[in-house]
Motif scaffolding. Sequence first.
Motif, PDB file in Angstrom:
ATOM      1  N   ARG A  81       0.833  -1.204   0.000  1.00 36.15           N
ATOM      2  CA  ARG A  81       0.000   0.000   0.000  1.00 36.15           C
ATOM      3  C   ARG A  81       0.869   1.256   0.000  1.00 36.15           C
ATOM      4  O   ARG A  81       0.602   2.218  -0.725  1.00 36.15           O
ATOM      5  CB  ARG A  81      -0.949   0.000   1.205  1.00 36.15           C
ATOM      6  CG  ARG A  81      -2.150  -0.922   1.061  1.00 36.15           C
ATOM      7  CD  ARG A  81      -3.190  -0.634   2.122  1.00 36.15           C
ATOM      8  NE  ARG A  81      -2.715  -0.951   3.467  1.00 36.15           N
ATOM      9  CZ  ARG A  81      -2.852  -2.142   4.041  1.00 36.15           C
ATOM     10  NH1 ARG A  81      -3.445  -3.133   3.383  1.00 36.15           N
ATOM     11  NH2 ARG A  81      -2.407  -2.364   5.267  1.00 36.15           N
ATOM     12  N   ASN A  82       1.913   1.235   0.820  1.00 32.48           N
ATOM     13  CA  ASN A  82       2.803   2.399   0.899  1.00 32.48           C
ATOM     14  C   ASN A  82       3.521   2.645  -0.432  1.00 32.48           C
ATOM     15  O   ASN A  82       3.681   3.792  -0.866  1.00 32.48           O
ATOM     16  CB  ASN A  82       3.836   2.203   2.012  1.00 32.48           C
ATOM     17  CG  ASN A  82       3.213   2.275   3.396  1.00 32.48           C
ATOM     18  OD1 ASN A  82       2.135   2.856   3.569  1.00 32.48           O
ATOM     19  ND2 ASN A  82       3.865   1.677   4.388  1.00 32.48           N
ATOM     20  N   VAL A  83       3.957   1.540  -1.070  1.00 35.85           N
ATOM     21  CA  VAL A  83       4.631   1.667  -2.356  1.00 35.85           C
ATOM     22  C   VAL A  83       3.677   2.234  -3.405  1.00 35.85           C
ATOM     23  O   VAL A  83       4.037   3.106  -4.209  1.00 35.85           O
ATOM     24  CB  VAL A  83       5.184   0.300  -2.819  1.00 35.85           C
ATOM     25  CG1 VAL A  83       5.651   0.370  -4.270  1.00 35.85           C
ATOM     26  CG2 VAL A  83       6.339  -0.135  -1.928  1.00 35.85           C
ATOM     27  N   SER A  84       2.428   1.733  -3.410  1.00 33.24           N
ATOM     28  CA  SER A  84       1.432   2.229  -4.363  1.00 33.24           C
ATOM     29  C   SER A  84       1.162   3.708  -4.166  1.00 33.24           C
ATOM     30  O   SER A  84       1.089   4.481  -5.125  1.00 33.24           O
ATOM     31  CB  SER A  84       0.124   1.436  -4.219  1.00 33.24           C
ATOM     32  OG  SER A  84       0.323   0.079  -4.522  1.00 33.24           O
ATOM     33  N   LEU A  85       1.028   4.117  -2.917  1.00 35.34           N
ATOM     34  CA  LEU A  85       0.795   5.531  -2.610  1.00 35.34           C
ATOM     35  C   LEU A  85       1.978   6.390  -3.056  1.00 35.34           C
ATOM     36  O   LEU A  85       1.799   7.486  -3.589  1.00 35.34           O
ATOM     37  CB  LEU A  85       0.539   5.710  -1.110  1.00 35.34           C
ATOM     38  CG  LEU A  85      -0.792   5.159  -0.570  1.00 35.34           C
ATOM     39  CD1 LEU A  85      -0.821   5.245   0.949  1.00 35.34           C
ATOM     40  CD2 LEU A  85      -1.969   5.936  -1.161  1.00 35.34           C
ATOM     41  N   GLN A  86       3.194   5.874  -2.829  1.00 39.62           N
ATOM     42  CA  GLN A  86       4.387   6.616  -3.214  1.00 39.62           C
ATOM     43  C   GLN A  86       4.481   6.760  -4.733  1.00 39.62           C
ATOM     44  O   GLN A  86       4.846   7.825  -5.253  1.00 39.62           O
ATOM     45  CB  GLN A  86       5.638   5.908  -2.688  1.00 39.62           C
ATOM     46  CG  GLN A  86       6.940   6.675  -2.919  1.00 39.62           C
ATOM     47  CD  GLN A  86       6.950   8.016  -2.217  1.00 39.62           C
ATOM     48  OE1 GLN A  86       6.593   8.107  -1.048  1.00 39.62           O
ATOM     49  NE2 GLN A  86       7.356   9.065  -2.927  1.00 39.62           N
ATOM     50  N   LEU A  87       4.134   5.667  -5.442  1.00 40.96           N
ATOM     51  CA  LEU A  87       4.160   5.711  -6.899  1.00 40.96           C
ATOM     52  C   LEU A  87       3.152   6.717  -7.439  1.00 40.96           C
ATOM     53  O   LEU A  87       3.439   7.465  -8.385  1.00 40.96           O
ATOM     54  CB  LEU A  87       3.879   4.320  -7.482  1.00 40.96           C
ATOM     55  CG  LEU A  87       4.989   3.278  -7.318  1.00 40.96           C
ATOM     56  CD1 LEU A  87       4.502   1.908  -7.795  1.00 40.96           C
ATOM     57  CD2 LEU A  87       6.230   3.687  -8.106  1.00 40.96           C
ATOM     58  N   MET A  88       1.967   6.733  -6.843  1.00 39.46           N
ATOM     59  CA  MET A  88       0.941   7.695  -7.257  1.00 39.46           C
ATOM     60  C   MET A  88       1.407   9.122  -6.995  1.00 39.46           C
ATOM     61  O   MET A  88       1.210  10.022  -7.812  1.00 39.46           O
ATOM     62  CB  MET A  88      -0.366   7.419  -6.513  1.00 39.46           C
ATOM     63  CG  MET A  88      -1.066   6.140  -6.947  1.00 39.46           C
ATOM     64  SD  MET A  88      -2.584   5.836  -6.008  1.00 39.46           S
ATOM     65  CE  MET A  88      -3.577   7.236  -6.511  1.00 39.46           C
ATOM     66  N   HIS A  89       2.035   9.318  -5.868  1.00 36.25           N
ATOM     67  CA  HIS A  89       2.554  10.654  -5.524  1.00 36.25           C
ATOM     68  C   HIS A  89       3.638  11.076  -6.515  1.00 36.25           C
ATOM     69  O   HIS A  89       3.659  12.225  -6.988  1.00 36.25           O
ATOM     70  CB  HIS A  89       3.112  10.636  -4.102  1.00 36.25           C
ATOM     71  CG  HIS A  89       3.714  11.942  -3.674  1.00 36.25           C
ATOM     72  ND1 HIS A  89       5.057  12.231  -3.872  1.00 36.25           N
ATOM     73  CD2 HIS A  89       3.166  13.041  -3.086  1.00 36.25           C
ATOM     74  CE1 HIS A  89       5.307  13.444  -3.415  1.00 36.25           C
ATOM     75  NE2 HIS A  89       4.179  13.958  -2.932  1.00 36.25           N
ATOM     76  N   ASP A  90       4.544  10.125  -6.821  1.00 37.54           N
ATOM     77  CA  ASP A  90       5.620  10.428  -7.763  1.00 37.54           C
ATOM     78  C   ASP A  90       5.064  10.739  -9.145  1.00 37.54           C
ATOM     79  O   ASP A  90       5.565  11.634  -9.851  1.00 37.54           O
ATOM     80  CB  ASP A  90       6.601   9.252  -7.853  1.00 37.54           C
ATOM     81  CG  ASP A  90       7.387   9.066  -6.555  1.00 37.54           C
ATOM     82  OD1 ASP A  90       7.386   9.996  -5.728  1.00 37.54           O
ATOM     83  OD2 ASP A  90       7.975   7.987  -6.378  1.00 37.54           O
ATOM     84  N   LEU A  91       4.021   9.973  -9.559  1.00 37.49           N
ATOM     85  CA  LEU A  91       3.412  10.190 -10.868  1.00 37.49           C
ATOM     86  C   LEU A  91       2.779  11.570 -10.946  1.00 37.49           C
ATOM     87  O   LEU A  91       2.955  12.296 -11.936  1.00 37.49           O
ATOM     88  CB  LEU A  91       2.356   9.108 -11.138  1.00 37.49           C
ATOM     89  CG  LEU A  91       1.652   9.176 -12.493  1.00 37.49           C
ATOM     90  CD1 LEU A  91       2.671   9.019 -13.615  1.00 37.49           C
ATOM     91  CD2 LEU A  91       0.590   8.081 -12.599  1.00 37.49           C
TER      92      LEU A  91
END
Length: 235
Positions: free
Chosen positions: A54-64
């Motif tokens: 979940r944390n990785v997904s959130l980070q990826l969305m933030h980076d995108l």
Amino acid sequence: MTEEIVYANLKFQDTDKKENIQKSERCGGRVYTTLETEMIKSSQLQNIKEELQRNVSLQLMHDLNSSKKIGNLSAMLQKIATQLCRELYKKEPEHQCKPCPKGSKWFKDSCYSKLDGFGTWQKSGMLCSARNASLLKIKNRSELEFVKSEGLHGYWLGLLPRKNYVRSEILNENMFLSVGFERSTYDLHKMYCGYLEGIYVYYTYCTLEKSIICEETASKVQVESVLNDLPQESV
């Protein structure tokens, strides 16, 4: 005496069985406890894994989202720099921000360069190709008006050669729908090529020599070249 021995043996065997059962029960309890502990640990690890995902997904969305914002800002800055450079270019045709070769003219997204000397239609096309450019071709109405305003005379055009002679035509963008003229396989000694005379296109033998003008895609305006020319605030 014999009965006492037999009784003693039976009692010993019974006691031994009880001890074995007790040992087995104790071992079984330990096995059960171990399995239970491992299941708890496995569950905890699974929870940690899911949380990390979940944390990785959130980070990826933030980076995108951040990348999109940066991209939008970069595009906006590029647009502003280009507009500023056009204003500077009007005042100083050879300004450092100009995205075209020295001595050329900048219009829209293209650069127009007049070459020294003269050449046949084919040689002129080859000279332009060596600059990653082409003989002058008109793609739209605004470029047509620009070329007309330049008052060019005696310059080869990027038109396909003709087999039949045509004296003249009014310059228009529909003439330039065909491409690939630089690599023509025609016998140019028997063909007629178009050249520009003001707002008219005349045709003559392709083997004659005319003036050369090349058209190439303008580079991107370098933001730094514009920023460096802006007035600095005094400290």
